[in-house]
Write a protein that holds these residues in place. Structure first.
Motif, PDB file in Angstrom:
ATOM      1  N   TYR A 127       0.821  -1.210   0.000  1.00 20.61           N
ATOM      2  CA  TYR A 127       0.000   0.000   0.000  1.00 20.61           C
ATOM      3  C   TYR A 127       0.857   1.263   0.000  1.00 20.61           C
ATOM      4  N   PHE A 128       0.522   2.187  -0.920  1.00 23.08           N
ATOM      5  CA  PHE A 128       1.173   3.492  -1.034  1.00 23.08           C
ATOM      6  C   PHE A 128       2.677   3.369  -1.307  1.00 23.08           C
ATOM      7  N   SER A 129       3.090   2.266  -1.909  1.00 19.92           N
ATOM      8  CA  SER A 129       4.495   2.070  -2.241  1.00 19.92           C
ATOM      9  C   SER A 129       4.690   2.138  -3.748  1.00 19.92           C
ATOM     10  N   GLY A 130       5.937   2.348  -4.148  1.00 24.04           N
ATOM     11  CA  GLY A 130       6.257   2.422  -5.561  1.00 24.04           C
ATOM     12  C   GLY A 130       6.069   3.818  -6.126  1.00 24.04           C
ATOM     13  N   PRO A 131       6.245   3.971  -7.441  1.00 22.94           N
ATOM     14  CA  PRO A 131       6.120   5.284  -8.089  1.00 22.94           C
ATOM     15  C   PRO A 131       4.703   5.846  -7.970  1.00 22.94           C
ATOM     16  N   VAL A 132       4.577   7.150  -8.210  1.00 23.48           N
ATOM     17  CA  VAL A 132       3.285   7.817  -8.114  1.00 23.48           C
ATOM     18  C   VAL A 132       3.008   8.605  -9.398  1.00 23.48           C
ATOM     19  N   ASP A 133       1.777   9.032  -9.544  1.00 22.83           N
ATOM     20  CA  ASP A 133       1.407   9.917 -10.648  1.00 22.83           C
ATOM     21  C   ASP A 133       0.307  10.843 -10.153  1.00 22.83           C
ATOM     22  N   TYR A 134       0.154  11.960 -10.859  1.00 26.25           N
ATOM     23  CA  TYR A 134      -0.829  12.964 -10.466  1.00 26.25           C
ATOM     24  C   TYR A 134      -2.064  12.863 -11.353  1.00 26.25           C
ATOM     25  N   PHE A 135      -3.225  13.070 -10.768  1.00 18.10           N
ATOM     26  CA  PHE A 135      -4.461  13.086 -11.549  1.00 18.10           C
ATOM     27  C   PHE A 135      -5.321  14.257 -11.100  1.00 18.10           C
ATOM     28  N   GLY A 136      -6.296  14.599 -11.896  1.00 19.49           N
ATOM     29  CA  GLY A 136      -7.172  15.711 -11.525  1.00 19.49           C
ATOM     30  C   GLY A 136      -8.238  15.954 -12.567  1.00 19.49           C
ATOM     31  N   GLY A 137      -9.132  16.852 -12.242  1.00 18.12           N
ATOM     32  CA  GLY A 137     -10.200  17.190 -13.179  1.00 18.12           C
ATOM     33  C   GLY A 137     -11.208  18.128 -12.535  1.00 18.12           C
ATOM     34  N   ILE A 138     -12.256  18.419 -13.275  1.00 21.35           N
ATOM     35  CA  ILE A 138     -13.308  19.304 -12.777  1.00 21.35           C
ATOM     36  C   ILE A 138     -14.682  18.706 -13.070  1.00 21.35           C
ATOM     37  N   GLU A 139     -15.635  19.087 -12.249  1.00 27.22           N
ATOM     38  CA  GLU A 139     -17.038  18.738 -12.473  1.00 27.22           C
ATOM     39  C   GLU A 139     -17.805  20.060 -12.486  1.00 27.22           C
ATOM     40  N   PHE A 140     -18.279  20.439 -13.661  1.00 31.89           N
ATOM     41  CA  PHE A 140     -18.952  21.732 -13.863  1.00 31.89           C
ATOM     42  C   PHE A 140     -20.462  21.531 -13.867  1.00 31.89           C
ATOM     43  N   PHE A 141     -21.148  22.236 -12.986  1.00 38.25           N
ATOM     44  CA  PHE A 141     -22.601  22.124 -12.876  1.00 38.25           C
ATOM     45  C   PHE A 141     -23.268  23.265 -13.648  1.00 38.25           C
ATOM     46  N   PHE A 142     -24.171  22.887 -14.566  1.00 36.37           N
ATOM     47  CA  PHE A 142     -24.894  23.882 -15.353  1.00 36.37           C
ATOM     48  C   PHE A 142     -26.054  24.453 -14.536  1.00 36.37           C
ATOM     49  N   PRO A 143     -26.229  25.763 -14.536  1.00 37.59           N
ATOM     50  CA  PRO A 143     -27.326  26.360 -13.771  1.00 37.59           C
ATOM     51  C   PRO A 143     -28.684  26.069 -14.403  1.00 37.59           C
ATOM     52  N   ASN A 144     -29.667  25.859 -13.534  1.00 35.02           N
ATOM     53  CA  ASN A 144     -31.078  25.717 -13.945  1.00 35.02           C
ATOM     54  C   ASN A 144     -31.319  24.545 -14.896  1.00 35.02           C
ATOM     55  N   LEU A 145     -30.524  23.488 -14.788  1.00 35.20           N
ATOM     56  CA  LEU A 145     -30.702  22.318 -15.658  1.00 35.20           C
ATOM     57  C   LEU A 145     -30.805  21.041 -14.844  1.00 35.20           C
ATOM     58  N   ASN A 146     -31.318  21.163 -13.619  1.00 36.32           N
ATOM     59  CA  ASN A 146     -31.703  20.007 -12.803  1.00 36.32           C
ATOM     60  C   ASN A 146     -30.561  19.009 -12.580  1.00 36.32           C
ATOM     61  N   GLY A 147     -29.358  19.529 -12.352  1.00 34.08           N
ATOM     62  CA  GLY A 147     -28.239  18.651 -12.021  1.00 34.08           C
ATOM     63  C   GLY A 147     -27.348  18.250 -13.172  1.00 34.08           C
ATOM     64  N   LEU A 148     -27.623  18.725 -14.395  1.00 31.67           N
ATOM     65  CA  LEU A 148     -26.772  18.408 -15.527  1.00 31.67           C
ATOM     66  C   LEU A 148     -25.358  18.920 -15.263  1.00 31.67           C
ATOM     67  N   ARG A 149     -24.365  18.073 -15.536  1.00 31.90           N
ATOM     68  CA  ARG A 149     -22.979  18.437 -15.254  1.00 31.90           C
ATOM     69  C   ARG A 149     -22.056  17.980 -16.376  1.00 31.90           C
ATOM     70  N   PHE A 150     -20.882  18.581 -16.420  1.00 29.22           N
ATOM     71  CA  PHE A 150     -19.856  18.235 -17.401  1.00 29.22           C
ATOM     72  C   PHE A 150     -18.589  17.880 -16.640  1.00 29.22           C
ATOM     73  N   LYS A 151     -17.985  16.732 -17.008  1.00 25.36           N
ATOM     74  CA  LYS A 151     -16.770  16.281 -16.330  1.00 25.36           C
ATOM     75  C   LYS A 151     -15.615  16.187 -17.322  1.00 25.36           C
ATOM     76  N   ILE A 152     -14.446  16.557 -16.849  1.00 27.37           N
ATOM     77  CA  ILE A 152     -13.233  16.366 -17.628  1.00 27.37           C
ATOM     78  C   ILE A 152     -12.120  16.012 -16.642  1.00 27.37           C
ATOM     79  N   GLU A 153     -11.214  15.115 -17.054  1.00 24.91           N
ATOM     80  CA  GLU A 153     -10.183  14.678 -16.123  1.00 24.91           C
ATOM     81  C   GLU A 153      -8.884  14.368 -16.844  1.00 24.91           C
ATOM     82  N   ARG A 154      -7.806  14.352 -16.078  1.00 20.70           N
ATOM     83  CA  ARG A 154      -6.514  13.855 -16.535  1.00 20.70           C
ATOM     84  C   ARG A 154      -6.339  12.510 -15.849  1.00 20.70           C
TER      85      ARG A 154
END
Length: 217
Positions: free
Chosen positions: A183-210
């Motif tokens: 556990y938690f051993s060996g090489p590492v890498d970075y990840f990330g992204g965003i979750e964009f929520f559209f206004p007035n669209l009942n929870g519709l969202r857009f996701k993008i990630e690395r």
């Protein structure tokens, strides 16, 4: 008196959503989010060659526990083709995510997790992840080990012990065993992204990630 905010009307159904890995996150990657205490979810996803069914529970607001059953349809059930027949490979696994610190006004929510905690190691990975809401965008940034380490950067935990430098390979397992030394051993890498929520669209969202997943292994 009951008070409500403008955001409740502009961004309804804006709670955290599940990834195609079946736990809360972005597209494939985890985030630091959880559902409220006492929540129970059933998830199904198909990301070729994986078909995964999962049960995800939240016994506490700071814990996510998931049980997965995965069909890997580009591999045979056994190394012996005659024994496998038309049966594809099946994998069971258990995941755990713990929230270390809740989100505050200027600080992100922080969580640590282990994928395939006591499985065969097929999807084995560990991570430390940060998530922060800024207006209607949920930002996520994380550090991944195991299958979440594609680029192989130096493990920062090596500063504490040389035992974190190398990730041992365990081929002699049928699953179900804890591999604490990995556990938690060996090489590492970075990840990330965003979750964009559209206004007035009942929870519709857009996701993008690395995505830092090591699909090659």
């Amino acid at each position: 008196p009951v008070k409500s905010e403008n955001n409740d009307y502009i961004y309804p159904n804006s709670g955290p959503s599940f990834s195609n890995y079946s736990t809360i996150g972005l597209i494939h990657l985890p985030s630091a989010r959880t559902h409220p205490e006492g929540s129970l979810a059933f998830s199904w996803s198909h990301l070729d060659p994986y078909i995964r069914g999962s049960i995800i529970a939240y016994p506490f607001s700071w814990m996510e526990a998931a049980y997965h059953y995965t069909d890997i349809n580009n591999a045979l059930y056994s190394d012996i083709e005659a024994f496998s027949g038309g049966q594809t490979y099946k994998d069971k696994g258990f995941d755990l995510k713990i929230v270390i610190s809740k989100e505050r006004k200027y600080l992100p929510q922080i969580a640590a997790g282990i994928r395939d905690l006591a499985g065969t190691g097929t999807f084995e990975a560990e991570y430390l992840v940060f998530s922060k809401f800024i207006k209607n965008i949920d930002f996520t940034l994380g550090l991944g080990w195991g299958d979440l380490a594609q680029k192989y950067h130096k493990n920062p935990l090596e500063s504490f012990s040389d035992g974190f430098k190398t990730r041992t390979i365990n081929n002699d397992t049928q699953g179900g065993e804890l591999s604490i030394d990995r556990y938690f051993s060996g090489p590492v890498d970075y990840f990330g992204g965003i979750e964009f929520f559209f206004p007035n669209l009942n929870g519709l969202r857009f996701k993008i990630e690395r995505d830092s997943t090591n699909y090659q292994t």
